[in-house]
Design a protein around this motif. Structure first.
Motif, PDB file in Angstrom:
ATOM      1  N   ASP A  71       0.864  -1.199   0.143  1.00  0.00           N
ATOM      2  CA  ASP A  71      -0.083  -0.062  -0.094  1.00  0.00           C
ATOM      3  C   ASP A  71       0.802   1.286   0.010  1.00  0.00           C
ATOM      4  O   ASP A  71       1.768   1.488   0.777  1.00  0.00           O
ATOM      5  CB  ASP A  71      -1.007  -0.071   1.280  1.00  0.00           C
ATOM      6  CG  ASP A  71      -2.069  -0.887   1.077  1.00  0.00           C
ATOM      7  OD1 ASP A  71      -2.159  -1.370   0.171  1.00  0.00           O
ATOM      8  OD2 ASP A  71      -2.701  -1.214   2.196  1.00  0.00           O
ATOM      9  N   LYS A 105      -2.495  -0.717  -2.994  1.00  0.00           N
ATOM     10  CA  LYS A 105      -3.750   0.177  -3.178  1.00  0.00           C
ATOM     11  C   LYS A 105      -3.042   1.617  -2.799  1.00  0.00           C
ATOM     12  O   LYS A 105      -2.008   1.573  -1.989  1.00  0.00           O
ATOM     13  CB  LYS A 105      -4.927  -0.209  -2.187  1.00  0.00           C
ATOM     14  CG  LYS A 105      -5.628  -1.184  -2.804  1.00  0.00           C
ATOM     15  CD  LYS A 105      -7.076  -1.196  -2.142  1.00  0.00           C
ATOM     16  CE  LYS A 105      -8.056  -0.891  -3.121  1.00  0.00           C
ATOM     17  NZ  LYS A 105      -9.324  -0.920  -2.664  1.00  0.00           N
ATOM     18  N   HIS A 120      -7.414   1.037  -8.155  1.00  0.00           N
ATOM     19  CA  HIS A 120      -7.130   0.589  -6.799  1.00  0.00           C
ATOM     20  C   HIS A 120      -6.554   1.751  -5.708  1.00  0.00           C
ATOM     21  O   HIS A 120      -5.644   1.622  -5.101  1.00  0.00           O
ATOM     22  CB  HIS A 120      -5.878  -0.421  -6.954  1.00  0.00           C
ATOM     23  CG  HIS A 120      -6.092  -1.399  -8.161  1.00  0.00           C
ATOM     24  ND1 HIS A 120      -7.082  -2.483  -7.833  1.00  0.00           N
ATOM     25  CD2 HIS A 120      -5.769  -1.352  -9.405  1.00  0.00           C
ATOM     26  CE1 HIS A 120      -7.072  -3.197  -8.880  1.00  0.00           C
ATOM     27  NE2 HIS A 120      -6.223  -2.607  -9.836  1.00  0.00           N
ATOM     28  N   CYS A 137     -11.109   0.673  -6.949  1.00  0.00           N
ATOM     29  CA  CYS A 137     -11.451   1.890  -6.160  1.00  0.00           C
ATOM     30  C   CYS A 137     -12.453   1.776  -5.141  1.00  0.00           C
ATOM     31  O   CYS A 137     -13.685   1.234  -5.392  1.00  0.00           O
ATOM     32  CB  CYS A 137     -11.620   3.050  -7.259  1.00  0.00           C
ATOM     33  SG  CYS A 137     -10.102   3.456  -8.256  1.00  0.00           S
TER      34      CYS A 137
END
Length: 162
Positions: A71, A105, A120, A137
């Motif tokens: 992330d 993400k 994402h 998303c």
């Protein structure tokens, strides 16, 4: 590289990891790896493939983030054109799901720009002129002026034309 204080460069090439304990300013910031900026980051062009963390605002005319393996977290993004995609390497390694987790993400509070394309991305607010919300998303609110498109594999809780 670990840097205490602020960093300023006309052309910043990232290969590996850079952790800056202050602000970063530059003309062009691009490369591959991990970039952590504890405060704000400002550039004409910001294009990074990998993991990016910005504690404050990422502000650039052109923002290109290619999410890779983990992330990325940014408090706010502002720019003229903003594009967030999964790195192609994740598609190539799709068969190795345990090594390329789906959790790559971008997590962000607010994104503001003229032309915005997101994949994402988890965001509270996305605001701009032309917005495309792509697959993966999860957006709380989209505010758009001219156009808005949403992929069927995306969640947008609310949208409004301003």
């Amino acid at each position: 590289m670990n840097l205490r204080g602020n960093a300023s460069a006309y052309d910043f090439h990232l290969r590996g990891a850079a952790h800056v304990d202050g602000d970063v300013t530059g003309g062009t910031i691009h490369g591959y790896g991990e970039m952590k900026v504890f405060r704000d980051c400002e550039a004409d062009v910001f294009s990074v493939k990998g993991v990016v963390e910005v504690g404050g605002t990422l502000n650039a005319e052109q923002v290109e983030l290619y999410l890779h393996f983990a992330d990325s977290r940014i408090a706010e993004i502002g720019g003229k054109t903003i594009q967030v995609k999964r790195s192609k390497a994740l598609s190539i390694l799709h068969f190795l799901k345990r090594f390329a987790p789906d959790s790559a993400k971008l997590k962000v509070e607010t994104i503001e720009g003229n032309g915005i394309y997101l994949e994402h991305t988890d965001a509270k607010i996305v605001r701009g002129d032309r917005i495309i919300i792509g697959p993966g998303c999860n957006i709380d609110l989209v505010e758009y002026h001219t156009s808005f498109q949403q992929d069927e594999k995306a969640t947008v809780k609310a949208k409004r034309r301003s």
